[in-house]
Structure formats: C-alpha cells, structure tokens
Design an enzyme around this catalytic site. Structure first.
Site, mmCIF file in Angstrom:
data_model
loop_
_atom_site.group_PDB
_atom_site.id
_atom_site.type_symbol
_atom_site.label_atom_id
_atom_site.label_comp_id
_atom_site.label_asym_id
_atom_site.label_seq_id
_atom_site.Cartn_x
_atom_site.Cartn_y
_atom_site.Cartn_z
ATOM 1 N N GLY A 156 -11.164 -9.370 -5.006
ATOM 2 C CA GLY A 156 -11.243 -10.268 -6.157
ATOM 3 C C GLY A 156 -11.555 -11.673 -5.675
ATOM 4 O O GLY A 156 -12.092 -11.871 -4.575
ATOM 5 N N ARG A 179 -11.843 -1.206 -5.483
ATOM 6 C CA ARG A 179 -12.078 -0.109 -6.424
ATOM 7 C C ARG A 179 -13.578 0.054 -6.677
ATOM 8 O O ARG A 179 -14.122 1.131 -6.649
ATOM 9 C CB ARG A 179 -11.366 -0.421 -7.739
ATOM 10 C CG ARG A 179 -10.652 0.748 -8.312
ATOM 11 C CD ARG A 179 -9.819 0.352 -9.469
ATOM 12 N NE ARG A 179 -10.118 -1.007 -9.914
ATOM 13 C CZ ARG A 179 -9.537 -1.596 -10.943
ATOM 14 N NH1 ARG A 179 -8.627 -0.971 -11.620
ATOM 15 N NH2 ARG A 179 -9.845 -2.820 -11.301
ATOM 16 N N THR A 180 -14.247 -1.082 -6.921
ATOM 17 C CA THR A 180 -15.711 -1.042 -7.074
ATOM 18 C C THR A 180 -16.341 -2.047 -6.110
ATOM 19 O O THR A 180 -15.822 -3.154 -5.957
ATOM 20 C CB THR A 180 -16.145 -1.428 -8.505
ATOM 21 O OG1 THR A 180 -15.305 -2.479 -8.951
ATOM 22 C CG2 THR A 180 -16.080 -0.287 -9.465
ATOM 23 N N ARG A 240 1.314 -8.351 -3.002
ATOM 24 C CA ARG A 240 2.607 -8.125 -3.635
ATOM 25 C C ARG A 240 3.398 -7.169 -2.776
ATOM 26 O O ARG A 240 2.822 -6.271 -2.149
ATOM 27 C CB ARG A 240 2.432 -7.470 -5.023
ATOM 28 C CG ARG A 240 2.119 -8.435 -6.154
ATOM 29 C CD ARG A 240 3.309 -9.324 -6.473
ATOM 30 N NE ARG A 240 3.042 -10.227 -7.564
ATOM 31 C CZ ARG A 240 2.485 -11.428 -7.463
ATOM 32 N NH1 ARG A 240 2.133 -11.886 -6.287
ATOM 33 N NH2 ARG A 240 2.301 -12.195 -8.528
ATOM 34 N N GLU A 269 11.780 -8.339 -2.882
ATOM 35 C CA GLU A 269 12.035 -9.744 -2.533
ATOM 36 C C GLU A 269 12.878 -10.401 -3.633
ATOM 37 O O GLU A 269 12.825 -9.973 -4.773
ATOM 38 C CB GLU A 269 10.706 -10.493 -2.336
ATOM 39 C CG GLU A 269 9.853 -10.599 -3.589
ATOM 40 C CD GLU A 269 8.507 -11.269 -3.314
ATOM 41 O OE1 GLU A 269 7.760 -10.828 -2.422
ATOM 42 O OE2 GLU A 269 8.198 -12.233 -4.039
ATOM 43 N N HIS A 287 6.992 -15.924 0.070
ATOM 44 C CA HIS A 287 6.074 -15.900 -1.092
ATOM 45 C C HIS A 287 5.589 -17.324 -1.423
ATOM 46 O O HIS A 287 5.812 -17.815 -2.539
ATOM 47 C CB HIS A 287 6.760 -15.252 -2.305
ATOM 48 C CG HIS A 287 5.778 -14.714 -3.309
ATOM 49 N ND1 HIS A 287 6.018 -13.606 -4.069
ATOM 50 C CD2 HIS A 287 4.544 -15.144 -3.684
ATOM 51 C CE1 HIS A 287 4.987 -13.373 -4.873
ATOM 52 N NE2 HIS A 287 4.080 -14.298 -4.653
ATOM 53 N N GLY A 289 2.255 -18.331 -0.768
ATOM 54 C CA GLY A 289 0.792 -18.341 -0.622
ATOM 55 C C GLY A 289 0.107 -19.462 -1.380
ATOM 56 O O GLY A 289 -0.862 -20.056 -0.908
HETATM 57 C C1 DGY Z 1 0.610 -15.466 -7.853
HETATM 58 O O1 DGY Z 1 0.012 -16.402 -8.359
HETATM 59 O O2 DGY Z 1 0.542 -14.313 -8.291
HETATM 60 C C2 DGY Z 1 1.477 -15.797 -6.679
HETATM 61 O O3 DGY Z 1 1.773 -14.684 -5.932
HETATM 62 C C3 DGY Z 1 2.732 -16.480 -7.164
HETATM 63 O O4 DGY Z 1 3.517 -15.527 -7.841
#
Ligand code: DGY
Length: 336
Positions: A156, A179-180, A240, A269, A287, A289
């Site tokens: 993505g 997936r594609t 995730r 988590e 978490h 990111g």
């Molecule tokens: C998201 O934007 O999905 C991050 O992982 C924060 O939850």
C-alpha cells in the site's frame, strides 16, 4: 443542543480545546486504559467518539450505545473496529491515512537498520561496560543494507514509500508481495518487482511487513514462513501484532533461524511475548511508527476535522475528509 463527544485516550491539549469549541467533551487526560464495559459506560448518550487502536468497537458496543453516530479513529489502521457492524447501523467510521505515510516508512527503515546493524545490542554492550574489556575487530558484525534485497509484504502507500527509499536511497533490489500486483507505472516508480510469497520469504535479506491486519493476514508470517527465510535475514513488523506469530518468531530468533528482527507492534500489545523480551537480537519499540511531532499532530488534526464535519459543523459539515464507510453519509443513525 451541543453534541456530546468522548475522547478515549490522552492527546494534545489544544486538540481537545478545538473540540470543546463545538461540543461537550469528556476526555481521558490520565490516559487510563478502559475495558470495553468502561468504554460503553462512558459513551452513554454521546454522539461521537475520538478513538484509538486500543478501543474495541464492535456490534456489542454499538448496540449498547444507540446514540453514537461517528467513530473517528486516530491511525490509518482500523482493525480495532468492526466496519460492517458500523455500516449496518449507520455509524460513520473515519481514519487518518496519508499524513503518516512517510513518517512510518522512515521508521520502518530505522528499525530495519537498527536490527540489521545490531544497534540496540551495541548500545547495551557500551552501557554494560563490555567495550572496555572485550572490544574486538570482529565484534557485533551485522548485515549490510545497501545493495541487499529488500522484501516488502503489503504494498500500500507505506510499502511503496519504503520501496522508494530502498531503491533510490540505498541501491537495494526491491521485491514485494501483495494481494494484487501494482499497476506497471507505479511498480516502475517504486523500482519494485512482484514475486510470490514463497520467493519473498526465500530471497529477502531484509523483509518489512506492512500488510493490514485481518482474518486473512493473521499469522501471515508463522513458523513455516520463517523457516523459508535466510539465516542471515532481518524481519521487521511495523504493521500490526498478529500478522507475525510472535511465539514462532521468538523460537526462530533464539535458534538463529534468522539473524535479527525489529518489532514495533505485538500480539496482545502493550504486553510483549516474554520469549521476545529475552532475545538480544530483536529491537523492540512501543508502536511508535508514526510518532514524529509533526505527524502525530497532523493525525490528531485530521481526526478532529473528521469528527467536526461528521457532526454537521464547520465549513465541511457533512463531508468528513477521510471516511472509511462513506456509504453511511447522509443516512447517519438518528438519535435513539
Ligand atoms: C496507524 O496509523 O495505524 C498506526 O499504527 C497507529 O495506530
């Protein structure tokens, strides 16, 4: 009458103030983690909620909170929300895509480099005073990033941003599985080549997982997949918890089945599998990111923009910028 809004987790104070200009707001400045029953209790009589990944929004909650019309979730991922249950009840769900793409891609790279070059282990080595007595030319050897093969599972927006960094910045060969496959012109922009999942597992020197969590992606990387990887490889999960089987990963890291891992997300988590906590060759982060100042502020701002518009206020009344289920717009749940 002013609508009533619940903010489930602590956030920037000015964000809550912006909501207070339009609504009666209850927030959670002490950032207490509520159980679903506590959340249901606090949502009684409220029309909108600003939620986070730790809040489970499902049919049970929606049925127990019949006045709730909009769930504005902060984050691009929304696997904590049953979208079909929202849509069936005319409840709008919004998320915060795009504003976090580059920050999260940067972080994926940081985690990959930290794991591959053993930065956390090296820091412990220095702090524990070991360098003074055991410094050697061949110590703490890691794996190169430049010129290696970068694998991406899930292509993505964030996966594509990681691919561009790898190909253009570090001269990596980029392979991906999705997936594609991407449209050829996007594939060319990313300098990335589509491969099947087996080839991705076998050929990646560094594999970054960015696929959203769903029943289909549960344990997409389990014992069988980990066995296919090179013993010199690095695995990074910024997607995730649950996409990677953490117990299987801990076992493989312990046996040297792969060289290292970098994990920002975990099954269950904020708790982390004890066997992972015991591994030295894994870099663990909580978490974060998307956690740069600018991006967390942009996410919060977009979330509030969505909520204000969803509640029929402001210049975008009725047109929230990033709805997940726009089909409910115009027919939002009537107050119970
Ligand atoms: C998201 O934007 O999905 C991050 O992982 C924060 O939850």
């Amino acid at each position: 009458m002013r609508a009533s809004v619940l903010v489930t987790r602590a956030s920037f104070p000015d964000i809550v103030e912006r909501l207070r200009a339009h609504f009666d707001v209850t927030d959670n400045p002490s950032d207490t983690l509520w159980t679903q029953d506590e959340l249901i209790e606090r949502l009684q009589g409220r029309q909108a909620a600003l939620t986070a990944g730790s809040d489970r929004i499902d049919a049970r909650l929606l049925d127990a909170c019949p006045q709730l019309k909009a769930v504005c979730n902060i984050g691009v991922g929304y696997n904590n929300v049953d979208v079909a249950a929202c849509t069936a009840r005319g409840v709008l769900l919004t998320n915060t895509p795009d504003v976090l793409t580059d920050t999260t891609a940067d972080f994926g790279f940081a985690l990959m480099m930290a794991a591959a070059r053993r930065i956390t282990e090296s820091e412990h080595f220095v702090r524990e005073g070991k360098w003074v007595t055991t410094g050697r030319f061949d110590m703490l050897l890691g794996a190169d990033i430049h010129g290696s093969t970068l694998g991406i599972l899930g292509m993505g927006r964030i996966g594509q941003a990681i691919a561009r960094r790898g190909a253009l910045g570090f001269g990596m060969k980029v392979i991906y599985h999705n997936r594609t496959p991407l449209a050829p012109e996007i594939e060319a922009q990313c300098n990335a080549c589509y491969v099947d999942k087996d080839a991705l597992m076998r050929e990646s020197d560094h594999l970054i997982v960015v696929v959203p969590y769903s029943a289909n992606s549960h344990h997409a990387i389990g014992a069988a997949e980990l066995k296919q990887m090179k013993s010199s490889a690095t695995l990074i999960n910024i997607a995730r918890g649950g996409v990677v089987d953490d117990a299987a990963l801990a076992a493989v890291l312990k046996e040297g089945g792969i060289a290292a891992a970098g994990l920002d997300v975990f099954e269950g988590e904020p708790r982390v599998h004890p066997e992972l906590l015991a591994c030295r060759n894994v870099v663990l982060t909580p978490h974060i990111g998307s956690a740069s100042v600018a991006t967390r502020r942009a996410m919060a701002r977009l979330c509030v923009d969505n909520l204000i518009a969803a509640m029929g206020v402001g210049p975008d009344a009725g047109r929230p910028p990033t709805p997940v289920n726009p089909e409910v717009l115009g027919e939002l749940r009537a107050p119970a």
